[in-house]
Motif scaffolding. Structure first.
Motif, PDB file in Angstrom:
ATOM      1  N   ILE A  59      -7.096 -84.980 -42.373  1.00  0.00           N
ATOM      2  CA  ILE A  59      -6.067 -86.073 -42.985  1.00  0.00           C
ATOM      3  C   ILE A  59      -5.191 -85.528 -43.944  1.00  0.00           C
ATOM      4  CG2 ILE A  59      -6.069 -88.486 -44.095  1.00  0.00           C
ATOM      5  CD1 ILE A  59      -8.472 -89.140 -42.523  1.00  0.00           C
ATOM      6  N   THR A  65       0.117 -87.488 -45.928  1.00  0.00           N
ATOM      7  CA  THR A  65      -1.264 -88.235 -46.213  1.00  0.00           C
ATOM      8  C   THR A  65      -2.277 -87.335 -47.075  1.00  0.00           C
ATOM      9  OG1 THR A  65      -2.292 -87.125 -44.272  1.00  0.00           O
ATOM     10  CG2 THR A  65      -1.109 -89.385 -43.613  1.00  0.00           C
ATOM     11  N   ILE A  79      -7.144 -93.555 -48.440  1.00  0.00           N
ATOM     12  CA  ILE A  79      -6.072 -92.604 -47.996  1.00  0.00           C
ATOM     13  C   ILE A  79      -4.671 -93.152 -48.479  1.00  0.00           C
ATOM     14  CG2 ILE A  79      -4.938 -91.447 -45.849  1.00  0.00           C
ATOM     15  CD1 ILE A  79      -7.657 -92.348 -44.387  1.00  0.00           C
ATOM     16  N   PHE A  94      -5.623 -93.312 -36.916  1.00  0.00           N
ATOM     17  CA  PHE A  94      -6.501 -92.280 -37.627  1.00  0.00           C
ATOM     18  C   PHE A  94      -7.746 -92.392 -36.704  1.00  0.00           C
ATOM     19  CE2 PHE A  94      -4.264 -92.624 -41.780  1.00  0.00           C
ATOM     20  CZ  PHE A  94      -3.993 -91.370 -41.904  1.00  0.00           C
TER      21      PHE A  94
END
Length: 107
Positions: A59, A65, A79, A94
């Motif tokens: 991620i 991100t 996040i 995600f």
């Protein structure tokens, strides 16, 4: 079969990286601010430290991100997203594009 899942994941992840890089670059070079930053609370299905670390790194490596925190009980990732339009859609994306594929490869 796992080799196919790994190859599929690598291709899709590289595609996602490319799209993210283009989106960030577009925001940087245009005079108008296109970003809509926000933080999401992402519920985790991954359980082991390795799975959490791998998911967090994947991620964070994506442009726009960044994982900023892990809940003390390892149940959520927080996040930061540079382009957050809808929290539910981001979580679903995600889950489908990264977490489910990581789980399919590792388990």
């Amino acid at each position: 079969m796992k080799l196919w899942y790994i190859l599929q994941f690598v291709v899709l992840y590289l595609w996602d990286l490319s799209l993210g890089a283009l989106r960030v670059a577009q925001d940087v070079i245009t005079p108008k601010d296109l970003s809509s930053p926000g933080i999401i609370k992402f519920p985790l299905e991954v359980k082991t430290d390795f799975e959490i670390a791998l998911l967090s790194n994947l991620i964070t490596f994506s442009p726009g991100t960044m994982v900023i925190d892990l809940a003390p009980d390892n149940s959520y990732l927080y996040i930061h997203m540079m382009f957050l339009e809808n929290e539910e859609d981001a979580i679903k994306e995600f889950k489908e594009q990264i977490e489910s594929r990581v789980l399919r490869i590792l388990r």
